[in-house]
Design an enzyme around this catalytic site. Structure first.
Site, PDB file in Angstrom:
ATOM      1  N   VAL A 110       0.837  -1.204   0.000  1.00 50.74           N
ATOM      2  CA  VAL A 110       0.000   0.000   0.000  1.00 50.74           C
ATOM      3  C   VAL A 110       0.874   1.257   0.000  1.00 50.74           C
ATOM      4  O   VAL A 110       0.380   2.357   0.196  1.00 50.74           O
ATOM      5  CB  VAL A 110      -0.946  -0.011   1.237  1.00 50.74           C
ATOM      6  CG1 VAL A 110      -1.921  -1.174   1.146  1.00 50.74           C
ATOM      7  CG2 VAL A 110      -0.162  -0.086   2.554  1.00 50.74           C
ATOM      8  N   HIS A 129      -4.468  -4.512  -2.411  1.00 50.06           N
ATOM      9  CA  HIS A 129      -4.828  -4.220  -1.018  1.00 50.06           C
ATOM     10  C   HIS A 129      -5.017  -2.732  -0.724  1.00 50.06           C
ATOM     11  O   HIS A 129      -5.096  -2.352   0.441  1.00 50.06           O
ATOM     12  CB  HIS A 129      -3.763  -4.808  -0.067  1.00 50.06           C
ATOM     13  CG  HIS A 129      -3.733  -6.310  -0.064  1.00 50.06           C
ATOM     14  ND1 HIS A 129      -2.665  -7.039   0.403  1.00 50.06           N
ATOM     15  CD2 HIS A 129      -4.655  -7.224  -0.475  1.00 50.06           C
ATOM     16  CE1 HIS A 129      -2.930  -8.332   0.274  1.00 50.06           C
ATOM     17  NE2 HIS A 129      -4.116  -8.471  -0.259  1.00 50.06           N
TER      18      HIS A 129
HETATM   19  C1  BJW Z   1      12.591  -9.617   1.239  1.00 52.21           C
HETATM   20  C2  BJW Z   1      13.398  -8.584   1.592  1.00 52.21           C
HETATM   21  C3  BJW Z   1      14.214  -8.115   0.584  1.00 52.21           C
HETATM   22  C4  BJW Z   1      12.189  -9.079   3.389  1.00 52.21           C
HETATM   23  N1  BJW Z   1      14.182  -8.695  -0.585  1.00 52.21           N
HETATM   24  N2  BJW Z   1      12.489 -10.242   0.103  1.00 52.21           N
HETATM   25  C5  BJW Z   1      -7.547 -18.695   2.504  1.00 52.21           C
HETATM   26  C6  BJW Z   1      -6.786 -19.409   3.398  1.00 52.21           C
HETATM   27  C7  BJW Z   1      -6.507 -18.905   4.675  1.00 52.21           C
HETATM   28  C8  BJW Z   1      -6.982 -17.655   5.065  1.00 52.21           C
HETATM   29  C9  BJW Z   1      -7.729 -16.938   4.159  1.00 52.21           C
HETATM   30  C10 BJW Z   1      -8.000 -17.445   2.908  1.00 52.21           C
HETATM   31  N3  BJW Z   1      -8.751 -16.523   2.232  1.00 52.21           N
HETATM   32  C11 BJW Z   1      -8.932 -15.441   3.028  1.00 52.21           C
HETATM   33  C12 BJW Z   1      -8.341 -15.685   4.208  1.00 52.21           C
HETATM   34  C13 BJW Z   1      -8.304 -14.735   5.378  1.00 52.21           C
HETATM   35  C14 BJW Z   1      -7.232 -13.682   5.242  1.00 52.21           C
HETATM   36  C15 BJW Z   1      -5.867 -14.351   5.229  1.00 52.21           C
HETATM   37  O1  BJW Z   1      -5.216 -14.542   4.226  1.00 52.21           O
HETATM   38  N4  BJW Z   1      -5.364 -14.698   6.398  1.00 52.21           N
HETATM   39  C16 BJW Z   1      -4.050 -15.359   6.505  1.00 52.21           C
HETATM   40  C17 BJW Z   1      -3.099 -14.444   7.280  1.00 52.21           C
HETATM   41  C18 BJW Z   1      -4.238 -16.693   7.136  1.00 52.21           C
HETATM   42  N5  BJW Z   1      -7.431 -12.896   4.022  1.00 52.21           N
HETATM   43  C19 BJW Z   1      -8.284 -11.897   3.972  1.00 52.21           C
HETATM   44  O2  BJW Z   1      -8.952 -11.579   4.950  1.00 52.21           O
HETATM   45  C20 BJW Z   1      -8.432 -11.162   2.666  1.00 52.21           C
HETATM   46  N6  BJW Z   1      -9.803 -11.017   2.353  1.00 52.21           N
HETATM   47  C21 BJW Z   1     -10.526 -11.989   1.754  1.00 52.21           C
HETATM   48  O3  BJW Z   1     -10.016 -12.975   1.287  1.00 52.21           O
HETATM   49  O4  BJW Z   1     -11.885 -11.722   1.708  1.00 52.21           O
HETATM   50  C22 BJW Z   1     -12.763 -12.821   1.501  1.00 52.21           C
HETATM   51  C23 BJW Z   1     -12.764 -13.637   2.781  1.00 52.21           C
HETATM   52  C24 BJW Z   1     -12.859 -13.007   4.007  1.00 52.21           C
HETATM   53  C25 BJW Z   1     -12.849 -13.747   5.190  1.00 52.21           C
HETATM   54  C26 BJW Z   1     -12.697 -15.131   5.139  1.00 52.21           C
HETATM   55  C27 BJW Z   1     -12.582 -15.750   3.896  1.00 52.21           C
HETATM   56  C28 BJW Z   1     -12.617 -15.005   2.716  1.00 52.21           C
HETATM   57  C29 BJW Z   1      -7.906  -9.738   2.812  1.00 52.21           C
HETATM   58  C30 BJW Z   1      -6.444  -9.689   3.022  1.00 52.21           C
HETATM   59  C31 BJW Z   1      -6.035  -8.226   3.221  1.00 52.21           C
HETATM   60  C32 BJW Z   1      -4.571  -8.106   3.572  1.00 52.21           C
HETATM   61  N7  BJW Z   1      -4.316  -6.794   3.983  1.00 52.21           N
HETATM   62  C33 BJW Z   1      -2.976  -6.432   4.404  1.00 52.21           C
HETATM   63  C34 BJW Z   1      -3.022  -4.986   4.878  1.00 52.21           C
HETATM   64  C35 BJW Z   1      -3.309  -4.681   6.238  1.00 52.21           C
HETATM   65  C36 BJW Z   1      -2.918  -3.416   6.759  1.00 52.21           C
HETATM   66  C37 BJW Z   1      -2.090  -2.397   6.040  1.00 52.21           C
HETATM   67  O5  BJW Z   1      -1.255  -2.557   5.168  1.00 52.21           O
HETATM   68  O6  BJW Z   1      -2.262  -1.332   6.475  1.00 52.21           O
HETATM   69  O7  BJW Z   1      -2.054  -6.490   3.354  1.00 52.21           O
HETATM   70  S1  BJW Z   1      -2.280  -7.566   5.615  1.00 52.21           S
HETATM   71  C38 BJW Z   1      -0.628  -7.430   5.045  1.00 52.21           C
HETATM   72  O8  BJW Z   1      -0.198  -8.719   4.531  1.00 52.21           O
HETATM   73  C39 BJW Z   1      -0.691  -6.481   3.848  1.00 52.21           C
HETATM   74  C40 BJW Z   1       0.199  -7.168   2.876  1.00 52.21           C
HETATM   75  O9  BJW Z   1      -0.090  -6.691   1.566  1.00 52.21           O
HETATM   76  C41 BJW Z   1      -0.086  -8.619   3.102  1.00 52.21           C
HETATM   77  C42 BJW Z   1       1.006  -9.544   2.617  1.00 52.21           C
HETATM   78  O10 BJW Z   1       2.168  -9.343   3.299  1.00 52.21           O
HETATM   79  P1  BJW Z   1       3.546  -9.483   2.542  1.00 52.21           P
HETATM   80  O11 BJW Z   1       3.636  -8.467   1.488  1.00 52.21           O
HETATM   81  O12 BJW Z   1       3.758 -10.886   2.133  1.00 52.21           O
HETATM   82  O13 BJW Z   1       4.578  -9.027   3.673  1.00 52.21           O
HETATM   83  P2  BJW Z   1       5.298  -9.906   4.805  1.00 52.21           P
HETATM   84  O14 BJW Z   1       5.862  -8.962   5.790  1.00 52.21           O
HETATM   85  O15 BJW Z   1       4.428 -10.969   5.309  1.00 52.21           O
HETATM   86  O16 BJW Z   1       6.483 -10.637   4.046  1.00 52.21           O
HETATM   87  C43 BJW Z   1       7.601  -9.939   3.548  1.00 52.21           C
HETATM   88  C44 BJW Z   1       8.440 -10.939   2.794  1.00 52.21           C
HETATM   89  O17 BJW Z   1       9.525 -10.246   2.202  1.00 52.21           O
HETATM   90  C45 BJW Z   1       9.051 -12.045   3.675  1.00 52.21           C
HETATM   91  O18 BJW Z   1       8.903 -13.293   3.023  1.00 52.21           O
HETATM   92  C46 BJW Z   1      10.533 -11.668   3.749  1.00 52.21           C
HETATM   93  O19 BJW Z   1      11.389 -12.810   3.851  1.00 52.21           O
HETATM   94  C47 BJW Z   1      10.732 -10.946   2.454  1.00 52.21           C
HETATM   95  N8  BJW Z   1      11.781  -9.936   2.423  1.00 52.21           N
HETATM   96  N9  BJW Z   1      13.154  -8.278   2.959  1.00 52.21           N
HETATM   97  C48 BJW Z   1      13.335  -9.738  -0.826  1.00 52.21           C
HETATM   98  N10 BJW Z   1      15.066  -7.116   0.874  1.00 52.21           N
END
Ligand code: BJW
Ligand code: ZN
Length: 259
Positions: A110, A129
């Protein structure tokens, strides 16, 4: 090649370059790691934002209903950090590749850094997102871009909708909220028809974004991962490259020197 730590990594980068060069359609899924070297904190892992704050306290609709002041304070703090950050070599290389060929960026972040790096409409990412620098009304459908300092000292000072006066909220998809159906549909379509999916800097834990690479893999395309650590995608990836995005992504996407 600059800074590639080992012969094995250099060889894997060479193979991945070949896959990307031969792919007619490439989809790129990025996460917080792509912005790490710009100084934007990631969510999970050492120094991640969830270390000090619980997602349930800040990034859910229920959290905002309970305490909008606290949630706005957190977003105001994150906006102030990101406003001092600029795109790094990974954002720039991805934007350049998107200008040259059928290559779409699908971003979870974001922070707006892919948007800033884009030099043309073709390089504009699909945004899964939302954005730190947009807000939307909690009552009507109004949305607006906004980069002002957030005054979260009290409920009365929080941002309001300019159309109807109701409380505004960050235009971000929180846990439990649905992603925009059109945007998600387009991302799934791109992933299902891509010859290669390049996955950069995501922990691949958050769905539905985490499932996109699998759509490419199941359709017979290659999955190339760039991350400093293993993720749930690593085992099934065609090639998984360990290292920082700002080093590896430019190496992967640099035009061939004899081209
Ligand atoms: C490097 C590096 C470098 C470091 N070089 N690499 C199916 C299965 C299970 C759960 C669910 C599912 N479907 C839906 C869900 C529920 C939920 C979910 O996924 N939960 C899981 C946590 C279990 N999903 C949702 O609720 C989604 N909605 C949805 O599906 O609606 C329908 C529904 C609802 C309810 C139930 C079922 C269906 C919405 C998800 C919204 C995510 N929003 C956020 C923002 C929140 C706040 C904000 O930003 O202000 O998005 S959460 C946060 O995580 C943000 C990110 O975009 C997202 C992903 O994170 P990301 O980018 O992967 O970051 P990190 O920190 O996790 O990882 C960083 C990586 O970089 C690491 O691997 C490091 O090693 C690496 N790294 N330095 C290269 N230099
Ligand atoms: Zn309104």
């Amino acid at each position: 090649m600059a800074d590639l730590a080992s012969d094995a990594l250099r060889a894997a980068v060479g193979r991945a370059r070949g896959l990307l060069r031969d792919a007619a359609r490439v989809v790129v899924l990025t996460g917080a790691g792509v912005s790490a070297e710009s100084g934007v904190p990631t969510f999970r892992g050492p120094g991640g934002l969830w270390k000090n704050y619980r997602a349930e306290d800040l990034a859910t609709p229920g959290a905002f209903t309970r305490d909008p002041r606290l949630v706005w304070e957190w977003y105001g703090w994150r906006r102030s950090i990101v406003q001092q950050c600029v795109p790094n070599a990974a954002h720039v290389a991805l934007a350049g590749a998107a200008d040259r060929r059928v290559f779409r960026i699908v971003k979870q972040n974001v922070d707006g850094l892919h948007v800033e790096a884009a030099q043309s409409p073709a390089a504009q990412p699909l945004e899964l997102h939302g954005s730190l620098f947009r807000m939307r009304c909690t009552r009507c459908t109004a949305r607006r871009a906004d980069r002002d300092v957030i005054d979260a000292t009290s409920l009365e000072t929080l941002p309001r909708c300019t159309a109807c006066g109701a409380l505004a909220r960050p235009d971000i998809v929180w846990f439990g909220e649905s992603l925009d159906a059109n945007v998600l549909g387009e991302a799934m379509e791109l992933a299902s028809h891509a010859d290669a999916c390049l996955v950069v800097g995501t922990s691949a834990l958050v769905h539905p974004a985490a499932g996109l690479a699998d759509l490419t893999r199941r359709a017979g395309g290659a999955v190339i991962e760039v991350n400093v650590a293993d993720t749930p995608l690593t085992n099934d990836a065609t090639i998984s490259l360990r290292g920082p995005a700002a080093v590896l992504v430019p190496e992967l996407l640099a035009p061939d020197s004899d081209a």
